[in-house]
Write a protein that holds these residues in place. Structure first.
Motif, PDB file in Angstrom:
ATOM      1  N   ALA A  72       0.819  -1.220   0.000  1.00 41.40           N
ATOM      2  CA  ALA A  72       0.000   0.000   0.000  1.00 41.40           C
ATOM      3  C   ALA A  72       0.851   1.268   0.000  1.00 41.40           C
ATOM      4  N   GLN A  73       2.113   1.145   0.358  1.00 43.71           N
ATOM      5  CA  GLN A  73       3.016   2.302   0.368  1.00 43.71           C
ATOM      6  C   GLN A  73       3.477   2.681  -1.032  1.00 43.71           C
ATOM      7  N   ARG A  74       3.280   1.806  -1.989  1.00 49.74           N
ATOM      8  CA  ARG A  74       3.723   2.047  -3.366  1.00 49.74           C
ATOM      9  C   ARG A  74       2.652   2.788  -4.167  1.00 49.74           C
ATOM     10  N   ASP A  75       3.079   3.346  -5.269  1.00 49.38           N
ATOM     11  CA  ASP A  75       2.170   4.012  -6.194  1.00 49.38           C
ATOM     12  C   ASP A  75       1.773   2.997  -7.266  1.00 49.38           C
ATOM     13  N   TRP A  76       0.501   2.667  -7.369  1.00 46.96           N
ATOM     14  CA  TRP A  76       0.023   1.643  -8.300  1.00 46.96           C
ATOM     15  C   TRP A  76      -0.746   2.278  -9.438  1.00 46.96           C
ATOM     16  N   SER A  77      -0.570   1.718 -10.636  1.00 48.25           N
ATOM     17  CA  SER A  77      -1.294   2.228 -11.803  1.00 48.25           C
ATOM     18  C   SER A  77      -2.787   1.952 -11.678  1.00 48.25           C
ATOM     19  N   ASP A  78      -3.142   0.864 -11.010  1.00 49.06           N
ATOM     20  CA  ASP A  78      -4.544   0.568 -10.704  1.00 49.06           C
ATOM     21  C   ASP A  78      -4.593  -0.526  -9.637  1.00 49.06           C
ATOM     22  N   MET A  79      -5.786  -0.788  -9.133  1.00 45.55           N
ATOM     23  CA  MET A  79      -5.938  -1.772  -8.057  1.00 45.55           C
ATOM     24  C   MET A  79      -5.559  -3.172  -8.518  1.00 45.55           C
ATOM     25  N   ASN A  80      -5.705  -3.452  -9.803  1.00 46.64           N
ATOM     26  CA  ASN A  80      -5.380  -4.785 -10.307  1.00 46.64           C
ATOM     27  C   ASN A  80      -3.889  -5.072 -10.194  1.00 46.64           C
ATOM     28  N   ALA A  81      -3.054  -4.061 -10.381  1.00 49.10           N
ATOM     29  CA  ALA A  81      -1.610  -4.246 -10.238  1.00 49.10           C
ATOM     30  C   ALA A  81      -1.266  -4.560  -8.780  1.00 49.10           C
ATOM     31  N   TYR A  82      -1.925  -3.893  -7.854  1.00 47.76           N
ATOM     32  CA  TYR A  82      -1.742  -4.174  -6.427  1.00 47.76           C
ATOM     33  C   TYR A  82      -2.154  -5.620  -6.123  1.00 47.76           C
ATOM     34  N   ALA A  83      -3.307  -6.029  -6.646  1.00 46.18           N
ATOM     35  CA  ALA A  83      -3.785  -7.396  -6.417  1.00 46.18           C
ATOM     36  C   ALA A  83      -2.814  -8.417  -7.000  1.00 46.18           C
ATOM     37  N   ASP A  84      -2.293  -8.136  -8.188  1.00 40.71           N
ATOM     38  CA  ASP A  84      -1.334  -9.052  -8.820  1.00 40.71           C
ATOM     39  C   ASP A  84      -0.068  -9.189  -7.983  1.00 40.71           C
ATOM     40  N   ALA A  85       0.366  -8.108  -7.338  1.00 43.74           N
ATOM     41  CA  ALA A  85       1.590  -8.143  -6.526  1.00 43.74           C
ATOM     42  C   ALA A  85       1.429  -9.037  -5.297  1.00 43.74           C
ATOM     43  N   LYS A  86       0.209  -9.246  -4.849  1.00 42.76           N
ATOM     44  CA  LYS A  86      -0.045 -10.138  -3.716  1.00 42.76           C
ATOM     45  C   LYS A  86      -0.047 -11.602  -4.136  1.00 42.76           C
ATOM     46  N   GLY A  87      -0.091 -11.857  -5.440  1.00 35.65           N
ATOM     47  CA  GLY A  87      -0.256 -13.201  -5.980  1.00 35.65           C
ATOM     48  C   GLY A  87       0.682 -14.267  -5.450  1.00 35.65           C
ATOM     49  N   PRO A  88       2.002 -14.034  -5.437  1.00 34.16           N
ATOM     50  CA  PRO A  88       2.901 -15.091  -4.961  1.00 34.16           C
ATOM     51  C   PRO A  88       2.621 -15.520  -3.508  1.00 34.16           C
ATOM     52  N   LEU A  89       2.368 -14.563  -2.615  1.00 31.80           N
ATOM     53  CA  LEU A  89       2.072 -14.942  -1.235  1.00 31.80           C
ATOM     54  C   LEU A  89       0.715 -15.637  -1.150  1.00 31.80           C
ATOM     55  N   ILE A  90      -0.244 -15.178  -1.910  1.00 33.24           N
ATOM     56  CA  ILE A  90      -1.561 -15.825  -1.907  1.00 33.24           C
ATOM     57  C   ILE A  90      -1.433 -17.275  -2.360  1.00 33.24           C
ATOM     58  N   THR A  91      -0.614 -17.512  -3.370  1.00 31.43           N
ATOM     59  CA  THR A  91      -0.395 -18.887  -3.848  1.00 31.43           C
ATOM     60  C   THR A  91       0.236 -19.749  -2.757  1.00 31.43           C
TER      61      THR A  91
END
Length: 183
Positions: free
Chosen positions: A147-166
């Motif tokens: 959340a501290q980063r600047d994201w182009s959209d919420m989907n990019a933020y969600a994608d960044a969580k992907g490895p831990l979610i897996t």
């Protein structure tokens, strides 16, 4: 997102804000569940609180995520107009999943086919985070860092969580197998 995902209205740049758990979130879900159930009747086979706001003690974006299981998510005639009349707007159309939201963007309604491969993982992830303190803490820490980063959209933020979610999902599946967990 994949190439077959349609974002109604295109990409959106939004601030990602993570807040401490709010004990009013379950009541907010209950209000929306009733609104959805009244709109859809028997078409809504399940209406579940999912996502981080459904996990007591977990910090989250202040957006209530709701999963609605319908007989066939591809049969939009069965639910889309009814949910639109109840105040939800279509945002995402992708294979096996639709997402509608309130105009205030504080409620996301995820629609899927009952018993589908989309339905079960959401419920398992929620239940595992309710059960496992270490994975809940790791997930919260990652969300706060991202959340501290600047994201182009919420989907990019969600994608960044992907490895831990897996990673967490694999532990959740092992737990489900060992305990006989069912949604």
């Amino acid at each position: 997102m994949n190439e077959r995902t349609e974002l109604i209205g295109g990409r959106e740049k939004r601030e990602i804000r993570i807040v401490d758990y709010d004990p009013t979130w379950p009541a907010r879900f209950a209000e929306e569940r009733d609104r959805i159930a009244n709109a859809l009747g028997a078409v809504a086979r399940r209406v579940d609180h999912i996502g981080s706001t459904s996990v007591p003690g977990l910090a989250a974006k202040p957006i209530i995520d709701i999963q609605v299981s319908v007989p066939d998510v591809d049969d939009e005639d069965a639910y889309l107009e009814l949910l639109s009349a109840a105040g939800y707007q279509l945002r995402v159309r992708e294979p096996a999943h639709r997402m509608m939201r309130t105009p205030e963007r504080d409620v996301h309604v995820h629609l899927c086919t009952i018993g589908s491969a989309w339905e079960r993982p959401q419920l398992l992830f929620r239940d595992w985070l309710r059960h496992d303190d270490a994975d809940r803490a790791a997930y919260e820490q990652l969300k706060r860092e991202l959340a501290q980063r600047d994201w182009s959209d919420m989907n990019a933020y969600a994608d960044a969580k992907g490895p831990l979610i897996t990673e967490i999902g694999a532990r959740a599946q092992a737990w489900a197998d060992a305990t006989g967990w069912t949604p």
